[in-house]
Design an enzyme around this catalytic site. Structure first.
Site, PDB file in Angstrom:
ATOM      1  N   ASP A  30      10.039  13.143 -27.587  1.00  0.00           N
ATOM      2  CA  ASP A  30       9.231  12.196 -28.355  1.00  0.00           C
ATOM      3  C   ASP A  30       9.321  10.814 -27.683  1.00  0.00           C
ATOM      4  OD1 ASP A  30       7.984  10.917 -30.681  1.00  0.00           O
ATOM      5  OD2 ASP A  30      10.010  10.243 -31.179  1.00  0.00           O
ATOM      6  N   ASP A  32       8.224   7.241 -29.260  1.00  0.00           N
ATOM      7  CA  ASP A  32       8.637   6.122 -30.110  1.00  0.00           C
ATOM      8  C   ASP A  32       9.913   6.435 -30.881  1.00  0.00           C
ATOM      9  OD1 ASP A  32       6.141   4.024 -30.293  1.00  0.00           O
ATOM     10  OD2 ASP A  32       5.470   6.071 -29.904  1.00  0.00           O
ATOM     11  N   ASP A 212      12.861  11.806 -33.412  1.00  0.00           N
ATOM     12  CA  ASP A 212      13.505  11.035 -34.483  1.00  0.00           C
ATOM     13  C   ASP A 212      12.743  11.091 -35.798  1.00  0.00           C
ATOM     14  OD1 ASP A 212      11.370   9.456 -33.404  1.00  0.00           O
ATOM     15  OD2 ASP A 212      12.175   7.748 -34.514  1.00  0.00           O
TER      16      ASP A 212
HETATM   17 MG    MG Z   1       9.394   9.032 -32.842  1.00  0.00          MG
END
Ligand code: MG
Length: 263
Positions: A30, A32, A212
């Site tokens: 991922d 961000d 996240d």
């Molecule tokens: Mg993210």
């Protein structure tokens, strides 16, 4: 199931090392909050140079995909590497690196409707302070993080009206964002499995996914059992990941450690 009770991927690295020794990893990362720190605005996000170097080095040793909700051009612009697979737009758009120029679009036939819906939303949201339409090709987002709370119902009404005009599109709600997408169940996890299959099936690679956010749970679910899901930070919710790391810096150290096994 909560994040903090999971084993730490760095502390538990010997176990990971054994699995990587028996199968070449394929990394799904991922952007961000995982490769890059979150910024006040998405356009201000920058991947640290040393993280990009690590990702580039890894991508020469095993398949590496950057998997994001961002649109394809935006994502390529943020990463700027020709060595990685780009899985953009929550998986609706996939583009391979120089050595494997695969291109995949899920729900391509919905593109004209997405464009029409975007035009309509630009019109209806025009007078609403802070409301923003982001066109990503095969999906669009209506952001209203900067809209005063009293105007939130107006955003909802505008979105609901346009959703009614385009019943074939799927409308979902996120954190102060609405998304219009092509119909059908497709997500980061399904895109991961598609790419893994393209790379030669489950038998060929050990999928390792780092993320996240809630949308990364689809990746964790996809690799549960067959691979490794690593949640970055404490999600404060149940997760399908099998490992955790404290934060983005620890995620970068984990990537370096994986790279160290492959040289
Ligand atoms: Mg993210």
């Amino acid at each position: 199931m909560a994040g903090p009770s999971l084993p730490d991927a760095l502390a538990g690295f010997p176990a990971l090392r054994e699995r990587i020794a028996s199968a070449k990893p394929a990394l799904f990362l991922d952007l961000d909050g995982t490769l890059a720190p979150i910024a006040a605005r998405p356009d201000m996000v920058e991947v640290p140079a040393e993280t990009l170097e690590t990702v580039d080095r890894l991508a020469r040793l095993c398949p590496v995909a950057v998997v994001s909700g961002r649109g394809l051009e935006d994502l390529k612009d943020k990463i700027g590497l020709r060595s990685v697979y780009y899985v953009a737009d929550h998986g609706f758009q996939i583009e391979g690196p120089l050595r494997d120029r695969v291109v995949f679009e899920m729900g391509r036939e919905s593109r004209p409707q997405i464009e029409q819906a975007a035009r309509q939303l630009h019109r209806t949201l025009e007078g609403i302070e802070g409301a923003l339409v982001e066109e990503k090709g095969l999906s669009l987002s209506v952001h209203y993080r900067l809209t005063p709370e009293a105007k939130h119902p107006a955003v909802f009404r505008a979105v609901a009206d346009v959703a009614e005009m385009f019943p074939a599109l799927r409308v979902t709600e996120g954190k102060l964002v609405y998304e219009f997408r092509p119909p059908g169940a497709w997500d980061k996890g399904k895109a991961l499995l598609w790419l893994l299959d393209h790379l030669g099936g489950h038998g060929g690679h050990l999928p390792i996914a780092l993320g996240d956010d809630l949308t990364d749970e689809d990746m964790f679910a996809a690799v549960e059992g067959s691979g490794v899901g690593v949640i970055v930070g404490d999600p404060g919710r149940p997760t399908r990941a099998s490992y955790r790391v404290d934060d983005r810096m620890a995620a970068a150290r984990l990537l370096e450690a994986i790279g160290g096994l492959l040289v």
